[in-house]
Design an enzyme around this catalytic site. Structure first.
Site, PDB file in Angstrom:
ATOM      1  N   HIS A 150       6.866   7.911  38.336  1.00 43.87           N
ATOM      2  CA  HIS A 150       7.311   9.182  37.752  1.00 43.87           C
ATOM      3  C   HIS A 150       6.778   9.416  36.338  1.00 43.87           C
ATOM      4  O   HIS A 150       6.659   8.471  35.548  1.00 43.87           O
ATOM      5  CB  HIS A 150       8.844   9.195  37.718  1.00 43.87           C
ATOM      6  CG  HIS A 150       9.470   8.925  39.051  1.00 43.87           C
ATOM      7  ND1 HIS A 150       9.286   9.742  40.153  1.00 43.87           N
ATOM      8  CD2 HIS A 150      10.260   7.917  39.482  1.00 43.87           C
ATOM      9  CE1 HIS A 150       9.955   9.245  41.185  1.00 43.87           C
ATOM     10  NE2 HIS A 150      10.548   8.137  40.812  1.00 43.87           N
TER      11      HIS A 150
ATOM     12  N   THR B 159      -3.794 -30.082  52.265  1.00 39.11           N
ATOM     13  CA  THR B 159      -4.164 -28.742  51.781  1.00 39.11           C
ATOM     14  C   THR B 159      -5.483 -28.826  51.004  1.00 39.11           C
ATOM     15  O   THR B 159      -6.247 -27.865  50.989  1.00 39.11           O
ATOM     16  CB  THR B 159      -3.055 -28.150  50.891  1.00 39.11           C
ATOM     17  OG1 THR B 159      -2.919 -28.947  49.699  1.00 39.11           O
ATOM     18  CG2 THR B 159      -1.738 -28.098  51.632  1.00 39.11           C
TER      19      THR B 159
ATOM     20  N   LYS C  13      -3.019 -23.996  51.559  1.00 34.91           N
ATOM     21  CA  LYS C  13      -3.523 -23.823  50.185  1.00 34.91           C
ATOM     22  C   LYS C  13      -3.579 -22.342  49.869  1.00 34.91           C
ATOM     23  O   LYS C  13      -4.111 -21.543  50.658  1.00 34.91           O
ATOM     24  CB  LYS C  13      -4.916 -24.437  50.043  1.00 34.91           C
ATOM     25  CG  LYS C  13      -5.331 -24.703  48.604  1.00 34.91           C
ATOM     26  CD  LYS C  13      -4.516 -25.792  47.972  1.00 34.91           C
ATOM     27  CE  LYS C  13      -5.272 -27.082  47.822  1.00 34.91           C
ATOM     28  NZ  LYS C  13      -4.437 -28.113  47.139  1.00 34.91           N
TER      29      LYS C  13
ATOM     30  N   GLN D   8       6.509  11.451  51.431  1.00 37.13           N
ATOM     31  CA  GLN D   8       6.705  11.140  52.852  1.00 37.13           C
ATOM     32  C   GLN D   8       5.712  11.911  53.742  1.00 37.13           C
ATOM     33  O   GLN D   8       5.055  11.337  54.601  1.00 37.13           O
ATOM     34  CB  GLN D   8       8.144  11.487  53.285  1.00 37.13           C
ATOM     35  CG  GLN D   8       9.201  10.529  52.796  1.00 37.13           C
ATOM     36  CD  GLN D   8       9.790  10.925  51.448  1.00 37.13           C
ATOM     37  OE1 GLN D   8       9.116  11.569  50.621  1.00 37.13           O
ATOM     38  NE2 GLN D   8      11.035  10.539  51.185  1.00 37.13           N
TER      39      GLN D   8
ATOM     40  N   ARG E 151       4.480  19.353  40.137  1.00 33.78           N
ATOM     41  CA  ARG E 151       4.755  18.112  39.406  1.00 33.78           C
ATOM     42  C   ARG E 151       3.541  17.208  39.427  1.00 33.78           C
ATOM     43  O   ARG E 151       2.625  17.390  40.240  1.00 33.78           O
ATOM     44  CB  ARG E 151       5.962  17.392  40.013  1.00 33.78           C
ATOM     45  CG  ARG E 151       5.672  16.797  41.379  1.00 33.78           C
ATOM     46  CD  ARG E 151       6.852  15.964  41.919  1.00 33.78           C
ATOM     47  NE  ARG E 151       6.530  15.442  43.243  1.00 33.78           N
ATOM     48  CZ  ARG E 151       7.348  14.662  43.953  1.00 33.78           C
ATOM     49  NH1 ARG E 151       8.541  14.322  43.470  1.00 33.78           N
ATOM     50  NH2 ARG E 151       6.996  14.220  45.143  1.00 33.78           N
TER      51      ARG E 151
END
Ligand code: AZA
Length: 295
Positions: A256, A57, A10, A228, A176
């Protein structure tokens, strides 16, 4: 034809539980969405419609409510382990229970400078998640996580020195906007069973709190040279903060915000150092993933 793998159960079982402290009158609420998927000697229910092996379920949904009534529902790592262990201990032919718990935010209101005893608000779509896999005779694997924590910094993010070739148009930048929606997870060393989980219960909340604080502190304070490198540092800090954690992973979309050249309008300068008005992008987005282990 033969079955290579099967699991059923479920999904989207919504659960709310209130804890009422009689002495202080303070009430605390927990709201979560649970998914149970069971594995085991269930192939005949698929291949020859033999339902004698099927725990309905609907019964799993009932079980979730009963176990939520009988047991603490926090930390979610504990409740997921209790739930998974129940299924493999109750049904001999069920050998693996996969439990996912998504805990939603109900943050206590502060009214006139004081925490309100029974009023809360949803401060963000961020959730605290747990996935537990309980395997008969093989212990309990738990992965905890933070999902949907949307963050943005208006500077303190760079990206330069990347490959430049005939496919490259992206300009290098030393300043940025960086925005991402955190999807972070930390995998615990395998627990031998419920006793081992119960022995470290306080560490689950601490790890979540540490992971959340580390994520935001690193995001805020690093002059990030890339998604990263910054996520790699987050992983290292979480591993240091939580010795019982084996590995940490992140999947970070790079959401972005593009500069808009407005010079066509009376020479309006709005790029580079003069950039103030940007176009937030729904897509495409970068997607940066990593898993960091202890070795
Ligand atoms: O932090 C970033 N990593 C990347 O790999 C990338 N590619 N384009 N922009 C990027 N920003």
């Amino acid at each position: 034809p033969s079955i290579t793998s099967a699991r059923y159960g479920k999904d989207n079982v919504r659960v709310y539980k209130v804890d009422r402290d009689e002495k202080t009158g303070v009430q605390t609420v927990t709201e979560m969405t649970v998914c149970v998927l069971l594995e085991g000697a269930i192939d005949v229910s698929y291949t020859v419609a033999d339902n004698s092996v099927v725990v309905a379920t609907d019964s799993m949904k009932n079980t979730i409510y009963i176990k939520a009534k009988e047991n603490p529902v926090t930390p979610p790592e504990l409740f997921a382990s209790i739930l998974g262990t129940h299924f493999i201990e109750t049904y001999p032919h069920i050998t693996t229970a996969n439990i996912k718990i998504v805990t939603h935010r109900w943050t206590r209101m502060t009214i006139d400078g004081k925490p309100h005893p029974h009023s809360f608000y949803r401060d963000g779509a961020e959730t605290r998640n747990v996935e537990a896999v309980v395997r008969k005779g093989k212990g309990i694997e738990i992965r905890s996580g933070i999902v949907g924590l949307l963050v943005l910094k208006s500077t303190g993010s760079q990206f330069h020195g990347f490959v430049r070739d005939e496919y490259t148009t992206l300009p290098e930048t030393w300043d940025r906007i960086l925005s991402t929606e955190v999807d972070c997870g930390w995998a615990w060393k395998t627990f031998s069973g419920m006793a081992a989980v119960r022995a470290v219960v306080p560490k689950f909340d601490k790890a979540w709190s540490d992971a959340r604080s580390i994520t935001m502190k690193t995001f805020a304070e690093e002059d990030s040279p890339s998604v990263q490198n910054t996520m790699y540092k987050m992983c290292g800090s979480i591993l240091k903060a939580a010795p019982e954690v084996e590995a940490v992973d992140y999947a970070l979309p790079n959401k972005h915000y593009f500069e808009i050249d407005l010079s066509w309008h009376k020479g309006t300068q709005n790029t580079g150092k003069n950039a103030e008005v940007y176009a937030p992008q729904s897509g495409p987005n970068g997607l940066i993933k990593v898993t960091v282990g202890r070795s």
